[in-house]
Structures are given as C-alpha cells and as structure tokens.
Design a protein around this motif. Structure first.
Motif, PDB file in Angstrom:
ATOM      1  N   ASN A 297      -1.132  -1.967  15.306  1.00  0.00           N
ATOM      2  CA  ASN A 297      -2.566  -1.905  14.597  1.00  0.00           C
ATOM      3  C   ASN A 297      -2.388  -1.946  13.081  1.00  0.00           C
ATOM      4  OD1 ASN A 297      -4.648  -0.452  13.240  1.00  0.00           O
ATOM      5  ND2 ASN A 297      -5.493  -0.471  15.108  1.00  0.00           N
ATOM      6  N   PRO A 298      -2.845  -2.814  12.341  1.00  0.00           N
ATOM      7  CA  PRO A 298      -2.242  -2.833  10.972  1.00  0.00           C
ATOM      8  C   PRO A 298      -2.671  -1.492  10.381  1.00  0.00           C
ATOM      9  CG  PRO A 298      -3.639  -4.862  11.308  1.00  0.00           C
ATOM     10  CD  PRO A 298      -3.750  -3.767  12.561  1.00  0.00           C
ATOM     11  N   VAL A 299      -3.665  -0.566  10.503  1.00  0.00           N
ATOM     12  CA  VAL A 299      -3.967   0.611   9.757  1.00  0.00           C
ATOM     13  C   VAL A 299      -2.911   1.519  10.273  1.00  0.00           C
ATOM     14  CG1 VAL A 299      -5.727   2.354   9.593  1.00  0.00           C
ATOM     15  CG2 VAL A 299      -6.394   0.052   9.716  1.00  0.00           C
ATOM     16  N   ILE A 300      -2.440   1.559  11.564  1.00  0.00           N
ATOM     17  CA  ILE A 300      -1.577   2.481  11.965  1.00  0.00           C
ATOM     18  C   ILE A 300      -0.077   2.068  11.452  1.00  0.00           C
ATOM     19  CG2 ILE A 300      -0.404   3.298  14.054  1.00  0.00           C
ATOM     20  CD1 ILE A 300      -3.025   3.087  15.759  1.00  0.00           C
ATOM     21  N   ILE A 301       0.120   0.921  11.239  1.00  0.00           N
ATOM     22  CA  ILE A 301       1.400   0.581  10.748  1.00  0.00           C
ATOM     23  C   ILE A 301       1.627   1.001   9.337  1.00  0.00           C
ATOM     24  CG2 ILE A 301       2.640  -1.431  10.031  1.00  0.00           C
ATOM     25  CD1 ILE A 301       1.771  -2.949  12.525  1.00  0.00           C
ATOM     26  N   ILE A 302       0.535   0.735   8.531  1.00  0.00           N
ATOM     27  CA  ILE A 302       0.249   1.044   7.140  1.00  0.00           C
ATOM     28  C   ILE A 302       0.640   2.745   6.919  1.00  0.00           C
ATOM     29  CG2 ILE A 302      -0.930   1.333   5.188  1.00  0.00           C
ATOM     30  CD1 ILE A 302      -2.354  -1.182   5.968  1.00  0.00           C
ATOM     31  N   LEU A 303       0.077   3.457   8.020  1.00  0.00           N
ATOM     32  CA  LEU A 303       0.161   4.820   7.909  1.00  0.00           C
ATOM     33  C   LEU A 303       1.573   5.265   8.286  1.00  0.00           C
ATOM     34  CD1 LEU A 303      -1.657   7.660   7.636  1.00  0.00           C
ATOM     35  CD2 LEU A 303      -1.875   7.387  10.086  1.00  0.00           C
ATOM     36  N   ALA A 304       2.058   4.553   9.148  1.00  0.00           N
ATOM     37  CA  ALA A 304       3.544   4.927   9.578  1.00  0.00           C
ATOM     38  C   ALA A 304       4.340   4.893   8.263  1.00  0.00           C
ATOM     39  CB  ALA A 304       4.065   4.085  10.755  1.00  0.00           C
ATOM     40  N   VAL A 305       4.172   3.794   7.587  1.00  0.00           N
ATOM     41  CA  VAL A 305       5.209   3.223   6.552  1.00  0.00           C
ATOM     42  C   VAL A 305       4.880   4.351   5.208  1.00  0.00           C
ATOM     43  CG1 VAL A 305       5.676   1.512   4.890  1.00  0.00           C
ATOM     44  CG2 VAL A 305       5.324   0.867   7.148  1.00  0.00           C
ATOM     45  N   THR A 306       3.762   4.670   5.148  1.00  0.00           N
ATOM     46  CA  THR A 306       3.210   5.514   3.982  1.00  0.00           C
ATOM     47  C   THR A 306       3.512   7.004   4.268  1.00  0.00           C
ATOM     48  OG1 THR A 306       1.369   4.133   3.577  1.00  0.00           O
ATOM     49  CG2 THR A 306       1.264   6.384   2.631  1.00  0.00           C
TER      50      THR A 306
ATOM     51  N   ILE B 108       1.042  -1.118   0.125  1.00  0.00           N
ATOM     52  CA  ILE B 108       0.050  -0.170   0.096  1.00  0.00           C
ATOM     53  C   ILE B 108       0.850   1.397   0.097  1.00  0.00           C
ATOM     54  CG2 ILE B 108      -1.658   1.271   1.391  1.00  0.00           C
ATOM     55  CD1 ILE B 108      -2.696  -1.378   2.469  1.00  0.00           C
ATOM     56  N   ALA B 109       1.940   1.134   0.892  1.00  0.00           N
ATOM     57  CA  ALA B 109       2.760   2.345   0.799  1.00  0.00           C
ATOM     58  C   ALA B 109       3.578   2.724  -0.542  1.00  0.00           C
ATOM     59  CB  ALA B 109       3.720   1.974   2.073  1.00  0.00           C
ATOM     60  N   HIS B 110       3.855   1.610  -1.258  1.00  0.00           N
ATOM     61  CA  HIS B 110       4.639   1.755  -2.785  1.00  0.00           C
ATOM     62  C   HIS B 110       3.520   2.330  -3.475  1.00  0.00           C
ATOM     63  CE1 HIS B 110       8.190  -0.049  -1.151  1.00  0.00           C
ATOM     64  NE2 HIS B 110       7.896  -1.217  -1.286  1.00  0.00           N
ATOM     65  N   VAL B 111       2.357   2.237  -3.628  1.00  0.00           N
ATOM     66  CA  VAL B 111       1.388   2.681  -4.318  1.00  0.00           C
ATOM     67  C   VAL B 111       1.367   4.101  -4.185  1.00  0.00           C
ATOM     68  CG1 VAL B 111      -1.110   2.738  -4.966  1.00  0.00           C
ATOM     69  CG2 VAL B 111       0.088   0.481  -4.712  1.00  0.00           C
ATOM     70  N   VAL B 112       1.047   4.513  -2.907  1.00  0.00           N
ATOM     71  CA  VAL B 112       1.106   5.913  -2.429  1.00  0.00           C
ATOM     72  C   VAL B 112       2.493   6.761  -3.095  1.00  0.00           C
ATOM     73  CG1 VAL B 112       1.019   7.624  -0.743  1.00  0.00           C
ATOM     74  CG2 VAL B 112      -0.359   5.657  -0.875  1.00  0.00           C
ATOM     75  N   HIS B 113       3.704   5.769  -2.650  1.00  0.00           N
ATOM     76  CA  HIS B 113       4.820   6.449  -2.989  1.00  0.00           C
ATOM     77  C   HIS B 113       5.003   7.035  -4.500  1.00  0.00           C
ATOM     78  CE1 HIS B 113       9.420   6.089  -2.538  1.00  0.00           C
ATOM     79  NE2 HIS B 113       9.093   7.023  -2.067  1.00  0.00           N
TER      80      HIS B 113
ATOM     81  N   ALA C  82       7.039   7.117  14.039  1.00  0.00           N
ATOM     82  CA  ALA C  82       6.977   5.732  13.435  1.00  0.00           C
ATOM     83  C   ALA C  82       6.975   4.733  14.278  1.00  0.00           C
ATOM     84  CB  ALA C  82       7.730   5.749  12.207  1.00  0.00           C
ATOM     85  N   PHE C  83       8.130   4.484  15.018  1.00  0.00           N
ATOM     86  CA  PHE C  83       8.389   3.319  15.861  1.00  0.00           C
ATOM     87  C   PHE C  83       6.934   2.989  17.002  1.00  0.00           C
ATOM     88  CE2 PHE C  83      12.284   3.449  13.684  1.00  0.00           C
ATOM     89  CZ  PHE C  83      12.237   2.067  13.521  1.00  0.00           C
ATOM     90  N   PRO C  84       6.694   4.258  17.929  1.00  0.00           N
ATOM     91  CA  PRO C  84       5.565   4.070  18.415  1.00  0.00           C
ATOM     92  C   PRO C  84       4.105   3.600  17.870  1.00  0.00           C
ATOM     93  CG  PRO C  84       6.679   5.973  19.087  1.00  0.00           C
ATOM     94  CD  PRO C  84       7.301   5.526  17.963  1.00  0.00           C
ATOM     95  N   MET C  85       4.115   4.105  16.685  1.00  0.00           N
ATOM     96  CA  MET C  85       2.927   3.424  15.957  1.00  0.00           C
ATOM     97  C   MET C  85       3.132   1.980  15.489  1.00  0.00           C
ATOM     98  SD  MET C  85       2.481   7.085  13.273  1.00  0.00           S
ATOM     99  CE  MET C  85       1.172   6.242  12.461  1.00  0.00           C
ATOM    100  N   PHE C  86       4.189   1.659  15.229  1.00  0.00           N
ATOM    101  CA  PHE C  86       4.582   0.365  15.081  1.00  0.00           C
ATOM    102  C   PHE C  86       4.206  -0.699  16.232  1.00  0.00           C
ATOM    103  CE2 PHE C  86       8.252   1.150  11.663  1.00  0.00           C
ATOM    104  CZ  PHE C  86       7.430   1.307  10.848  1.00  0.00           C
ATOM    105  N   ASP C  87       4.673  -0.019  17.443  1.00  0.00           N
ATOM    106  CA  ASP C  87       4.344  -0.731  18.796  1.00  0.00           C
ATOM    107  C   ASP C  87       2.999  -1.188  19.010  1.00  0.00           C
ATOM    108  OD1 ASP C  87       7.110  -1.071  19.078  1.00  0.00           O
ATOM    109  OD2 ASP C  87       7.208   0.783  20.360  1.00  0.00           O
ATOM    110  N   THR C  88       1.994  -0.259  18.263  1.00  0.00           N
ATOM    111  CA  THR C  88       0.641  -0.431  18.710  1.00  0.00           C
ATOM    112  C   THR C  88       0.195  -1.821  17.993  1.00  0.00           C
ATOM    113  OG1 THR C  88      -0.231   0.433  16.452  1.00  0.00           O
ATOM    114  CG2 THR C  88       0.219   2.089  18.458  1.00  0.00           C
TER     115      THR C  88
END
Length: 468
Positions: free
Chosen positions: A352-361, A305-310, A344-350
């Motif tokens: 939560n798939p949506v939050i992880i995708i958001l952090a990477v994007t 998903i992040a690569h598509v946005v990129h 980003a890393f606190p977001m990873f620590d959740t």
C-alpha cells in the motif's frame, strides 16, 4: 609549561568574542549555517545519487553478466562500499589540514573534488561499451567521491558548532545535518522526474546520467557561498596557540594518542544510526523492487516525502537535545530504531503506497533522534586543536563497518533466507551497540568549548592564551 591565569568569565567566554561562549547567537551565525548547509546539500546530493543509482541502475549498466538481479545489485553495492572505505582516509587527510589551516579552505577543496567525480560518473560508458574498464573507472571515481565526503562532514558541522552559543549548540549544529535530507531530496526529485518522463529503457540508457551532470550547477553555487564565511574565533585562537607553542601537537596522530576513548565513543554513537539510515534509504528500495516488483517511481516518491519530513524533524530534535540533554534523546533514537524493522517490513509487504511512505517516514524520524545531536556531542568530545580530526575519525571510520556494509549484508540475508527477519535482527543488534555507547558517555549539554580547551591544556600542561 603552566596554564595561563587569564580571568575566567561566565560560561567560559571571553569579552568581545561571543562565538561558542555565550547564550546569544553571534552576528553572522545564520550565514555560516547557510554556507555549511549548501555545501552539505551538494555533497549528499551526489553521495545519495550514487546510492539510489546503485539500487536501480548500476547493476544493469556496469554488471550485466551477474547470475541474478540480486547478484548484480550486490556487485553495485560493493562499488558503493568503496566510497565508505575512502571516507576515513579523507577524514584523516582533511582533518589534519582542517586542524592546521582551517575549516573554510578545506571545505572549498572537498566540494570541488566531489563535484568533479560525480560529473564524470555521469559520463562513464557502460560495460557493454568498454568492458571491465567501466566498473573499474566507476570504482576509482567512487573512491575520489568518498575521499572528499570524508573531509566534508567534520568541517561543515564544526564551522557551525564552534560559532554556536553553548545552550543552543545542539539546535544550530543540527542544521548541517538537516541539509543531508535536502541533498537526498534533490537527488530523489531528479531521478523521480527522469524515471517518470522516460521509458524504463531510456532511463537506464541515459536518463540517470542527467542527475549526475546537474551536480555541476550546485557545486558552483556551493563553492561560491563557502568563499564568504569566516573561521570561528576559537579555532583562530587554537591555531595561534599551536604556532606559538611549538611543543603543542594537533590533528590525527595527536587525537588518537590523547583521546582514543572519544574516538571509540563517537564510533559507537555512529554505528546504529549509520546502519539504520542505509537500511531505510537503500535496502528498502531493493526489498520492494525485488520482492514485490514495486514501481520505481512510487519508491522514489516515498523517499521524497520521507526526506521532506526528515528535514523538518532534525532541527527540532537538535532543540530537544539542548533542552533535555544529549544522552536521553540519543538513547530514545537507539531504542526506537531497534524496533523499526520489525514493523516496517510487514508494512512494506502490504504494498500500500500510503503505508510504505509511513514506514519510511517513521524510520527517518527515529534516525533523526540519533543524527541531529551528533555534531554537538562529537564537538564536545574533543578540544579545538584536534577537533576536526577527532570527529572525522569517529564519524567516518564507522562508515566502513556500518553504512558501507549494511545494504550488502541486508541484501545477502534476503538472498539466503528469503525473509526480512534476519535484517530486522541485524538492525536490532546495531542499536544495542549504540545504546551501550550512549550509556557510557558523560552528558555534555551546555558545555563550553573554551572550558574543554582549558581542561585539555591543564591535563597536558600547556599554556592557554597569551601571557600578559
């Protein structure tokens, strides 16, 4: 020798030769962009495939005797780093050839080399079959792959940049950069598909190999398309000039001698961008899989998903660099990139798939602010007769100090401290270096490549154009 007195035209251009000199896109530019992009997709499909496989598979297949899983991953990343060491060597070799013979033929060679190396990687037996020959052969093929990629980037972006209009060079030359997430996207799709439909033991045994074998198909397509592009008029003129004026030098040694500040500037620009990218796309996989035992398929989906946005963001950032300037856009990327790891890393620590995708994007969007403008900025640093060598050196040498070491350093920090904070500080330090580099550069938005060549000629007392 004196500079020719050929009459100047608006924008530094010449009648009947619009490429790179007027504000209108020349005929065939879209075809040239497509040819550059297809080849770059191929190259980066294969390069990113290795990065992901190193994170997920290679530690198990080629380094099963490591003491811990993180030790095995570090060993796999060390073979990954070999490709980065080979890249500047490839940049030097192909840069010299590209400045002498042309961008087109050089790019045809690089795409074949990287394709063969990647296909053979998929055929390699593991450590349990042939012992230490397995990682040894992996290193050799990785070197060949990196050597070829080292010559790829400079040729692909210059083929577009040298055909592009002055006022929109940032936009047009950003498209080959946008091909990088497409290649990464394809690699992620293939790996995601194989990891989803196969049990984990079968994916590790043979499923990952399919992605490497599939590279042969897109190599053939990419090679075919690259046979149907033309060299830029400004390059053909520069080559004629070198052939006519035997005293004129070109290539690697000449650019090191005449434009060392340009090479150092390009390296400074590249430093944080390269580190940030590999922390996002490689180390984030390590962090989530090792610290949180996050599912492999979910990790690959986040990257997809992040690569598509990129892909969609990069050309728009290129357009911004044409409108507001190269420096402010790049500086914004360095500043925002410095902040990414801290949230980003606190977001990873959740977890939560949506939050992880958001952090990477978000991370890849920050990265795009630096990455999109690189072809235009670096092309505008060097004259045509040594441009391929200059941009290849600045871009590829930095990879040794930046991208190649970033996943290794980050993984080692995580292993020693058990925390992401040191990784965040590492990214912050890299962004400070790049911010300083940006501030020291002059603004080149809208610059004419012909004017750059003329200034080079005047500076070094050589002739430009034929005497009438």
């Amino acid at each position: 020798m004196s500079v020719s007195s050929r009459p100047a035209r608006p924008g530094g251009g010449k009648a009947g030769n619009p490429a790179g000199n007027t504000d209108e896109a020349p005929t065939g530019l879209k075809k040239i962009v497509a040819a550059s992009m297809v080849g770059t997709v191929v190259e980066w499909y294969e390069f990113f495939l290795y990065a992901t496989a190193a994170s997920l598979v290679f530690g198990i297949v080629f380094f099963p005797n490591a003491d811990t899983p993180l030790d095995a991953i570090i060993a796999a990343f060390l073979t990954y780093a070999v490709g980065f060491i080979a890249r500047p060597l490839g940049g030097i070799f192909f840069g010299q050839i590209g400045d002498k013979l042309g961008r087109k033929h050089t790019l045809q060679v690089t795409i074949i080399l990287v394709g063969v190396a990647t296909f053979l990687m998929g055929c390699l037996p593991g450590f349990n079959s042939i012992g230490y020959w397995a990682p040894a052969l992996l290193v050799i093929l990785r070197f060949v792959q990196g050597f070829a990629v080292g010559g790829e980037w400079g040729g692909a972006v210059l083929l577009v940049a040298e055909h592009s209009p002055n006022k929109s060079r940032g936009f047009w030359s950003s498209w080959p950069q946008a091909a990088v997430p497409v290649g990464n996207l394809l690699a992620t799709v293939v790996l995601l598909t194989m990891s989803s439909i196969l049990p984990e033991d079968e994916f590790i045994s043979w499923g990952w190999r399919v992605a490497f074998w599939l590279s042969a198909i897109i190599v053939v397509i990419g090679y075919y398309i690259r046979t149907h592009v033309s060299e830029s008029p400004i390059f053909l003129e520069a080559r004629e000039q070198v052939e006519r004026e035997k005293a004129i030098s070109y290539g690697v040694f000449e650019v090191v001698k005449k434009y060392p500040k340009g090479i150092l500037g390009a390296m400074g620009l590249r430093f944080a961008e390269n580190i940030l990218y590999y922390i996002i796309v490689s180390f984030s996989i390590v962090y989530l899989s090792q610290v949180h035992e996050y599912n492999t398929s979910s990790l690959l989906l986040a990257l997809l998903i992040a690569h598509v946005v990129h892909f969609f963001v990069i050309p728009q950032v290129g357009r911004l660099s044409d409108k507001f300037g190269r420096k402010p856009v790049y500086l914004a990327g360095a500043v925002l990139g410095a902040s990414w790891a801290f949230f980003a890393f606190p977001m990873f620590d959740t977890q939560n798939p949506v939050i992880i995708i958001l952090a990477v994007t978000i991370g890849l969007c920050f990265h795009a602010l630096m990455y999109a403008g690189q072809p235009a900025i670096m092309a505008e640093m060097f004259p045509t007769r040594m441009r391929y060598s200059g941009v290849s050196l600045g871009y590829q040498v930095t990879s040794i100090l930046a991208g190649s070491l970033a996943p290794i350093i980050a993984t080692a920090i995580l292993q020693e401290t058990g925390s992401w904070l040191g990784v965040a500080l590492y990214v912050l330090g890299a962004c400070v270096v790049t911010a300083i580099a940006v501030l020291t550069l002059r603004e080149t938005r809208g610059a004419s490549l012909r004017d750059i060549d003329a200034a080079d000629a005047e500076r070094h007392g050589i002739s430009v154009g034929r005497d009438s």
